[in-house]
Scaffold this motif. Structure first.
Motif, short mmCIF file in Angstrom:
data_model
loop_
_atom_site.label_atom_id
_atom_site.label_comp_id
_atom_site.label_asym_id
_atom_site.label_seq_id
_atom_site.Cartn_x
_atom_site.Cartn_y
_atom_site.Cartn_z
N ARG A 130 -3.21 -5.05 4.99
CA ARG A 130 -4.18 -5.89 4.29
C ARG A 130 -4.97 -5.12 3.23
N TYR A 131 -4.93 -3.80 3.27
CA TYR A 131 -5.67 -3.00 2.30
C TYR A 131 -4.84 -2.61 1.08
N VAL A 132 -3.56 -2.93 1.08
CA VAL A 132 -2.67 -2.49 0.01
C VAL A 132 -2.31 -3.67 -0.88
N VAL A 133 -2.60 -3.55 -2.17
CA VAL A 133 -2.35 -4.65 -3.11
C VAL A 133 -1.58 -4.11 -4.31
N GLU A 134 -0.84 -4.99 -4.95
CA GLU A 134 -0.11 -4.61 -6.16
C GLU A 134 -1.08 -4.15 -7.24
N LYS A 135 -0.78 -3.02 -7.84
CA LYS A 135 -1.58 -2.36 -8.87
C LYS A 135 -2.83 -1.70 -8.31
N GLY A 136 -2.97 -1.69 -6.99
CA GLY A 136 -4.06 -0.97 -6.37
C GLY A 136 -3.68 0.48 -6.15
N SER A 137 -4.62 1.26 -5.62
CA SER A 137 -4.40 2.69 -5.40
C SER A 137 -4.14 2.99 -3.93
N ILE A 138 -3.32 3.99 -3.69
CA ILE A 138 -3.07 4.49 -2.34
C ILE A 138 -2.75 5.98 -2.45
#
Length: 211
Positions: A130-138
């Protein structure tokens, strides 16, 4: 605090297994140039505290909680690791805010080389999805990356030649375990919005009696 911009690759020189911990000695160049006892250095994205510096190496203790939550539990002598010193206040924030507190471990699922980059798909633990989104950072093994695609149980990142050459992700094969740290801002937003959504119980009415 870190940014996920790997400074160099280090080499594990010694691993001492203890009953509920481990002690790692890592050979490095830049990372030990100004390292002192008590400094923080991220090893594969795990924030470790320097306890000794000598002869081009630094030593750090890894407690059991960290071993359980990261791929450092399987680290061996000769392994290559990503290194990043703690962020200086005057430095540029080139990646994103990385704490060095690993949230979980994923595994490389597949690699798809292209002409100028490479797509790497990584299995995503359900608790972190739930914390991972497209164009987000990891952060993957301490490397700040942008998510190019995500589904229910995995995400994909696009790696440029520099990342492949200068970090461990250029060496990771399908099945290899990698440390994952999601964007801490997402976790704070989740907690704050959950708190705001809870109904507020009315305060009890009190009557003041004047004597």
């Amino acid at each position: 605090m870190f940014t996920g911009i790997v400074e160099e690759l280090g080499e594990i020189r010694e691993v001492t297994r203890l009953p509920d911990a481990a002690r790692l000695t890592v050979a490095a160049a830049s990372a030990v140039s100004d390292a002192r006892h008590g400094d923080s250095i991220a090893v594969n994205g795990v924030c470790l505290t320097v306890v000794d510096v000598r002869d081009g190496t630094f030593t750090a203790d890894v407690m059991s909680e960290t071993l359980l939550r990261s791929n450092l539990d399987g680290i061996e002598r000769g392994d290559v690791v990503n290194l990043e010193r703690a962020l200086a206040v005057t430095a540029r924030l080139g990646g994103h805010i990385v704490q060095g507190h690993v949230d979980g471990v994923g595994a490389v699922v597949e690699r798809s080389p292209a002409e100028h980059w490479e797509l790497v798909r990584i299995a995503l633990p359900s608790a972190l999805a739930r914390y991972v989104v497209e164009k987000g950072s990891i952060a993957v093994d301490g490397i700040s990356l942008t998510v190019s695609a995500v589904d229910a149980d995995s995400f994909t990142v696009s790696l440029i030649p520099t990342t492949l050459e200068l970090t461990t992700l250029g060496r990771r094969a399908p099945g290899d375990r990698v440390n994952l740290e999601v964007d801490v801002l997402a976790k704070y937003v989740e907690k704050l919005t959950a708190h705001a959504a809870r109904p507020v119980s009315p305060s009890p009415v009190t009557t003041e009696v004047t004597r």
